[in-house]
Design a protein around this motif. Structure first.
Motif, PDB file in Angstrom:
ATOM      1  N   GLY A 199      47.980  76.852  66.506  1.00  0.00           N
ATOM      2  CA  GLY A 199      48.039  78.285  67.051  1.00  0.00           C
ATOM      3  C   GLY A 199      48.988  79.169  66.336  1.00  0.00           C
ATOM      4  N   TYR A 200      49.557  78.839  65.667  1.00  0.00           N
ATOM      5  CA  TYR A 200      50.758  79.723  65.191  1.00  0.00           C
ATOM      6  C   TYR A 200      50.672  80.543  63.470  1.00  0.00           C
ATOM      7  CZ  TYR A 200      55.476  82.133  65.916  1.00  0.00           C
ATOM      8  OH  TYR A 200      56.697  83.367  65.466  1.00  0.00           O
ATOM      9  N   ASP A 201      50.911  81.953  64.077  1.00  0.00           N
ATOM     10  CA  ASP A 201      51.802  82.150  62.307  1.00  0.00           C
ATOM     11  C   ASP A 201      52.356  82.145  62.334  1.00  0.00           C
ATOM     12  OD1 ASP A 201      50.478  83.449  59.331  1.00  0.00           O
ATOM     13  OD2 ASP A 201      48.139  83.899  60.535  1.00  0.00           O
ATOM     14  N   ILE A 202      53.621  80.998  60.896  1.00  0.00           N
ATOM     15  CA  ILE A 202      54.459  81.341  60.666  1.00  0.00           C
ATOM     16  C   ILE A 202      55.048  82.284  59.074  1.00  0.00           C
ATOM     17  CG2 ILE A 202      54.265  79.255  58.833  1.00  0.00           C
ATOM     18  CD1 ILE A 202      57.269  79.137  61.966  1.00  0.00           C
ATOM     19  N   ARG A 203      53.359  82.581  58.429  1.00  0.00           N
ATOM     20  CA  ARG A 203      54.223  83.459  57.333  1.00  0.00           C
ATOM     21  C   ARG A 203      55.515  84.556  57.513  1.00  0.00           C
ATOM     22  NH1 ARG A 203      49.140  87.076  57.169  1.00  0.00           N
ATOM     23  NH2 ARG A 203      48.509  86.166  58.843  1.00  0.00           N
ATOM     24  N   LEU A 204      56.070  85.080  58.784  1.00  0.00           N
ATOM     25  CA  LEU A 204      57.112  85.856  58.864  1.00  0.00           C
ATOM     26  C   LEU A 204      58.425  85.287  59.043  1.00  0.00           C
ATOM     27  CD1 LEU A 204      55.334  89.726  60.134  1.00  0.00           C
ATOM     28  CD2 LEU A 204      56.159  88.269  58.397  1.00  0.00           C
ATOM     29  N   GLU A 205      57.923  83.998  59.751  1.00  0.00           N
ATOM     30  CA  GLU A 205      59.376  83.584  60.403  1.00  0.00           C
ATOM     31  C   GLU A 205      60.131  82.730  59.511  1.00  0.00           C
ATOM     32  OE1 GLU A 205      56.540  83.762  62.391  1.00  0.00           O
ATOM     33  OE2 GLU A 205      57.544  85.032  63.859  1.00  0.00           O
ATOM     34  N   ALA A 206      59.009  82.243  58.106  1.00  0.00           N
ATOM     35  CA  ALA A 206      59.252  81.251  57.344  1.00  0.00           C
ATOM     36  C   ALA A 206      59.906  82.441  55.959  1.00  0.00           C
ATOM     37  CB  ALA A 206      58.186  80.157  57.120  1.00  0.00           C
ATOM     38  N   ALA A 207      59.344  83.337  55.768  1.00  0.00           N
ATOM     39  CA  ALA A 207      59.837  84.199  55.355  1.00  0.00           C
ATOM     40  C   ALA A 207      60.945  84.609  55.660  1.00  0.00           C
ATOM     41  CB  ALA A 207      59.344  85.613  54.730  1.00  0.00           C
ATOM     42  N   ALA A 208      61.102  85.142  56.656  1.00  0.00           N
ATOM     43  CA  ALA A 208      62.668  85.556  57.557  1.00  0.00           C
ATOM     44  C   ALA A 208      64.045  83.910  57.048  1.00  0.00           C
ATOM     45  CB  ALA A 208      62.855  86.178  58.822  1.00  0.00           C
ATOM     46  N   ALA A 209      63.248  83.263  58.134  1.00  0.00           N
ATOM     47  CA  ALA A 209      63.845  82.031  57.744  1.00  0.00           C
ATOM     48  C   ALA A 209      64.892  82.067  56.389  1.00  0.00           C
ATOM     49  CB  ALA A 209      64.170  80.401  58.064  1.00  0.00           C
ATOM     50  N   LYS A 210      63.961  81.888  55.225  1.00  0.00           N
ATOM     51  CA  LYS A 210      63.991  82.051  53.593  1.00  0.00           C
ATOM     52  C   LYS A 210      65.506  83.168  53.845  1.00  0.00           C
ATOM     53  CE  LYS A 210      63.815  81.719  49.721  1.00  0.00           C
ATOM     54  NZ  LYS A 210      64.309  82.640  48.504  1.00  0.00           N
ATOM     55  N   GLY A 226      60.782  82.530  46.264  1.00  0.00           N
ATOM     56  CA  GLY A 226      59.931  84.043  47.183  1.00  0.00           C
ATOM     57  C   GLY A 226      61.764  84.683  46.801  1.00  0.00           C
ATOM     58  N   SER A 227      61.769  85.491  46.260  1.00  0.00           N
ATOM     59  CA  SER A 227      63.026  85.969  45.929  1.00  0.00           C
ATOM     60  C   SER A 227      63.414  87.374  47.300  1.00  0.00           C
ATOM     61  CB  SER A 227      63.137  87.192  44.748  1.00  0.00           C
ATOM     62  OG  SER A 227      62.684  88.394  44.767  1.00  0.00           O
ATOM     63  N   SER A 228      64.929  87.373  46.931  1.00  0.00           N
ATOM     64  CA  SER A 228      65.011  88.095  48.739  1.00  0.00           C
ATOM     65  C   SER A 228      64.427  89.309  48.844  1.00  0.00           C
ATOM     66  CB  SER A 228      66.960  88.387  48.874  1.00  0.00           C
ATOM     67  OG  SER A 228      67.407  86.713  48.431  1.00  0.00           O
ATOM     68  N   GLU A 229      64.220  90.320  47.341  1.00  0.00           N
ATOM     69  CA  GLU A 229      63.745  91.382  47.858  1.00  0.00           C
ATOM     70  C   GLU A 229      61.994  91.125  47.883  1.00  0.00           C
ATOM     71  OE1 GLU A 229      65.252  90.419  45.310  1.00  0.00           O
ATOM     72  OE2 GLU A 229      67.377  91.826  45.154  1.00  0.00           O
ATOM     73  N   ILE A 230      61.332  89.625  47.247  1.00  0.00           N
ATOM     74  CA  ILE A 230      59.992  90.077  47.686  1.00  0.00           C
ATOM     75  C   ILE A 230      59.750  89.344  49.088  1.00  0.00           C
ATOM     76  CG2 ILE A 230      57.924  88.497  46.499  1.00  0.00           C
ATOM     77  CD1 ILE A 230      58.608  90.023  44.975  1.00  0.00           C
ATOM     78  N   MET A 231      60.258  88.951  49.451  1.00  0.00           N
ATOM     79  CA  MET A 231      60.417  88.473  50.778  1.00  0.00           C
ATOM     80  C   MET A 231      60.585  89.653  51.329  1.00  0.00           C
ATOM     81  SD  MET A 231      60.292  84.821  51.104  1.00  0.00           S
ATOM     82  CE  MET A 231      59.181  85.680  49.797  1.00  0.00           C
ATOM     83  N   LEU A 284      50.669  80.871  47.114  1.00  0.00           N
ATOM     84  CA  LEU A 284      50.957  81.848  48.150  1.00  0.00           C
ATOM     85  C   LEU A 284      50.922  81.493  49.672  1.00  0.00           C
ATOM     86  CD1 LEU A 284      49.719  85.647  47.524  1.00  0.00           C
ATOM     87  CD2 LEU A 284      51.848  84.123  46.533  1.00  0.00           C
ATOM     88  N   SER A 285      49.779  80.655  49.819  1.00  0.00           N
ATOM     89  CA  SER A 285      49.904  80.448  51.053  1.00  0.00           C
ATOM     90  C   SER A 285      50.916  79.055  51.154  1.00  0.00           C
ATOM     91  CB  SER A 285      48.375  79.509  51.676  1.00  0.00           C
ATOM     92  OG  SER A 285      47.930  79.042  51.508  1.00  0.00           O
ATOM     93  N   THR A 286      50.361  78.480  50.409  1.00  0.00           N
ATOM     94  CA  THR A 286      51.413  77.122  50.089  1.00  0.00           C
ATOM     95  C   THR A 286      52.899  77.247  50.103  1.00  0.00           C
ATOM     96  OG1 THR A 286      49.721  75.746  48.324  1.00  0.00           O
ATOM     97  CG2 THR A 286      52.223  74.880  48.327  1.00  0.00           C
ATOM     98  N   LEU A 287      52.846  78.290  49.532  1.00  0.00           N
ATOM     99  CA  LEU A 287      54.711  79.631  49.761  1.00  0.00           C
ATOM    100  C   LEU A 287      55.300  79.509  50.883  1.00  0.00           C
ATOM    101  CD1 LEU A 287      54.871  81.002  45.977  1.00  0.00           C
ATOM    102  CD2 LEU A 287      56.705  79.149  46.729  1.00  0.00           C
TER     103      LEU A 287
END
Ligand SMILES: Cc1cc2nc3c(=O)[nH]c(=O)nc-3n(C[C@H](O)[C@H](O)[C@H](O)COP(=O)(O)OP(=O)(O)OC[C@H]3O[C@@H](n4cnc5c(N)ncnc54)[C@H](O)[C@@H]3O)c2cc1C
Length: 633
Positions: free
Chosen positions: A356-367, A421-426, A282-285
């Motif tokens: 020091g930045y946590d990119i999880r949400l921005e990566a999901a949103a951008a994808k 990560g499908s659109s629904e899963i994002m 998950l964190s690789t993705l």
């Protein structure tokens, strides 16, 4: 009514495993995380990071790469042949492209995320199959998890080999396990003496699977829920390609169904600790999925060029088709959205590099956001191009016309809404983070399993938090900055600020109204996520236009126009989403959807030829072990 196939205890087990794998700890700043709490932290996006990499060694490499793409990579021919020409694979190896993000001390090119994003954008403007090859290898294949979680010994053994051109693949999905990887069935049993693991099972849709030398495979201990990640060499005995798989688009990708029969994995090839496999996947993705938003920006640029030139060249009803308002409106939207997509992708890549930045949400949103916008934009390009958009490149060429294949672009682009990560899963992933702070504070109150005593004990703490937080959202509006520096775009920025506070209130209202049932209200939650995505895109777009102005860029005025056009449309979308949060037909539509699922509207399917399908026949099964092998290569 058909018997439900997934029992509630299975649902909650999946959730618990996924929850355990989730990075619960927030590892630094986060623009979207703050937005969900009603805080617009403009400092995270402004000044906008305009500067792409200017590192001479990188620019020199990029120029060579571009020349290689122009001279050696023919997307129409690759699509037609449904395979990568050996010269393309050799050329990529010679360029060191398989080691783009591998650190230089291991022989790689050592690109950072911004540089890698630039490469992906260029590649995405040219050939989607080669994009998938490099992205599956570099973003999610062996190099990323190995570099982040592998032992030094493992890195020294494999990273130089990867940098020299050993192709890799990421094997998570199985026939019965897609979006819900926590239930995977491939097993890795540790030997009694602890020297090795025995891998058994099968994997599906493994991109690069037929040509990869190295695989990262997720497998579970046979008796437990612990999923681990292993570095497996494809040449080891017991690893077999059972099927080479073919798709609507990305015709050349070397995708495979794989089978593992008693594959002996040395204990040292475990990546990270035992039981950390799902977390590693998950964190690789989490960062890996940043390649797609960059690649689709490239595709959007090509589509925009074709639409603009064709709309000016094609004359119907006495004028260029681009002068008919219906087409002009499409061109405006395409240009504005391309500007916004690039703003989102460039920003996300650069935030990912920021310490020091946590990119999880921005990566999901951008994808999620960029891939959906790209699909719509390509559909509009197809419409503008008319019949020629639907005609294959070979056919256009044979008639002596310019052979640009919008049909290929569309075929190639559709998968972007499904994989990594499908659109629904994002949406689910972002919604989970949106309610996280509220669950942290008030989770006990809405948890039906929590005893009354604990709920009562938690009440004062919960009340104290909300007594401060909720009025604070309103009060902040009284002292909200005017953002005058942004000129005509300031009004849009003020909208983003107001909307972020409204977003936070709506998250809270949803928690109060739906309690523990909130997670089943996907209609409600997904609209909240869509609002956040739009606000993120608006912020990035405004900040980018402002940075171009501040830098005195020649295109600054044009960029402002595009930012304004984009923000006007985006504001309307946000207003509609907010309106429909509480005024919608979700309940009625959900009832109808369930009725369809239960077959109560199957009568409607009569009158066609019929496919003769049954639920039982469609249900995927774990493939039998004795499937015939296919020669690798
Ligand atoms: C060309 C291609 C390349 C791929 N490459 C790889 C690879 O290299 N490695 C790898 O491991 N996998 C790979 N995959 C697999 C890909 O990641 C999966 O297809 C994806 O995860 C979705 O899984 P699924 O297709 O089984 O859909 P399912 O999980 O069966 O979902 C079906 C639909 O239901 C939706 N859905 C599922 N759960 C929920 C929910 N809780 N709420 C709302 N909606 C939901 C999904 O979004 C989807 O629309 C690839 C697939 C393809 C087609």
């Amino acid at each position: 009514m058909a018997e439900p196939r997934t029992r509630p205890d299975e649902i909650s087990r999946s959730r618990e495993v996924a929850e355990a794998a989730r990075d619960r700890e927030w590892k630094g700043a986060g623009f979207l995380r703050d937005l969900f709490l009603g805080r617009l932290d403009l400092g995270l996006v402004d000044p906008y990071p305009l500067a792409r990499s200017t590192r001479p060694a990188f620019l020199e490499w990029l120029a060579r790469f571009e020349r290689f793409l122009r001279e050696e990579v023919d997307p129409a021919a690759i699509d037609e042949a449904e395979a990568y020409p050996p010269a393309v694979l050799d050329g990529l190896r010679a360029l060191g492209a398989f080691g783009m993000k591998v650190p230089t001390e291991y022989g790689g090119l050592g690109f950072d995320q911004v540089e890698y994003g630039q490469v992906m954008q260029l590649l995405g403007s040219h050939d989607a199959s080669v994009t998938a090859l490099l992205s599956a290898h570099q973003s999610i294949g062996v190099p990323q998890p190995l570099e982040r979680f592998g032992s030094e010994e493992l890195k020294r053994r494999y990273l130089p080999r990867i940098a020299r051109g050993a192709i890799s693949a990421f094997a998570l999905t199985e026939t019965v396990v897609g979006s819900d990887p926590a239930r995977l069935t491939t097993t890795a049993r540790r030997s009694a003496d602890g020297t090795h693991y025995l891998l058994n099972g099968s994997k599906l849709w493994c991109t690069n699977g037929t040509i990869a030398e190295l695989l990262v495979v997720m497998a579970r201990g046979p008796e437990d829920d612990q999923i681990s990640a292993f570095l497996v060499e494809a040449a080891w005995p017991g690893v077999r390609v059972t099927h080479a798989l073919h798709f609507m688009g990305l015709r050349a990708i070397s995708n495979a169904a794989l089978q593992f029969t008693d594959v002996r994995i040395p204990a040292g090839n475990l990546i990270g600790a035992e039981g950390r496999g799902l977390k590693i996947a998950l964190s690789t993705l989490n960062t890996g999925r940043l390649a797609l938003p960059a690649a689709v920006v490239g595709g959007a640029k090509s589509a925009l060029e074709l639409s603009r030139t064709w709309a000016a060249a094609r004359v119907q009803w006495g004028q260029e088709v681009g002068r008919h308002q219906a087409i002009s409106l499409k061109l405006a939207r395409m240009a504005a959205v391309t500007f916004a997509m690039e703003a989102v992708s460039d920003l996300a890549q650069s935030l990912a590099d920021r310490p020091g930045y946590d990119i999880r949400l921005e990566a999901a949103a951008a994808k999620e956001w960029n891939t959906v916008q790209s699909w719509r934009l390509l559909d509009e390009a197809m419409q503008i191009r008319g019949g020629r958009g639907y005609e294959r490149e070979g056919s256009l060429r044979a008639r002596g016309e310019v052979a640009v294949g919008v049909e290929r672009w569309l075929r190639d682009a559709r998968i972007n809404l499904i994989f990594e990560g499908s659109s629904e899963i994002m949406h689910l992933f972002m919604a989970r983070e949106a309610v996280d702070r509220h669950l942290e504070v008030a989770g006990l109150l809405v948890d039906p399993r929590a005893p009354l005593g604990r709920k009562l004990a938690a009440l004062p703490r919960v009340a104290a938090f909300y007594a401060r937080w909720y009025p604070g959202l309103w009060l902040r509006g009284l002292v909200a900055p005017r953002h005058a520096r942004f000129g005509a775009l300031a009004t849009h920025l003020r909208f983003v600020e107001r909307a972020s506070r409204r977003l936070a209130r709506q998250v809270f209202h949803g928690m109060v109204a739906f309690g523990a049932g909130a997670e089943r209200r996907q209609g409600f939650l997904f609209r909240l996520v869509d609002v956040a995505d739009e606000l993120f895109a608006m912020s990035a777009t405004i900040a980018r236009a402002e940075a171009l102005r501040a830098a005195g860029a020649p295109e600054a005025a044009a960029a402002r126009e595009l930012a304004d056009t984009f923000c006007r449309a985006s504001r309307r979308a946000v207003a509609r989403l907010f309106r429909e949060l509480w005024s919608n037909d979700d309940g009625a539509a959900d009832r109808t959807g369930r009725a369809v699922l239960e077959g109560r509207h199957a009568w409607l399917e009569r009158g066609g030829i019929g496919l003769g399908l049954t639920v039982e026949a469609l249900r995927p099964r774990i493939p039998p072990v004795e499937a015939p092998p296919i020669t690798r290569g």
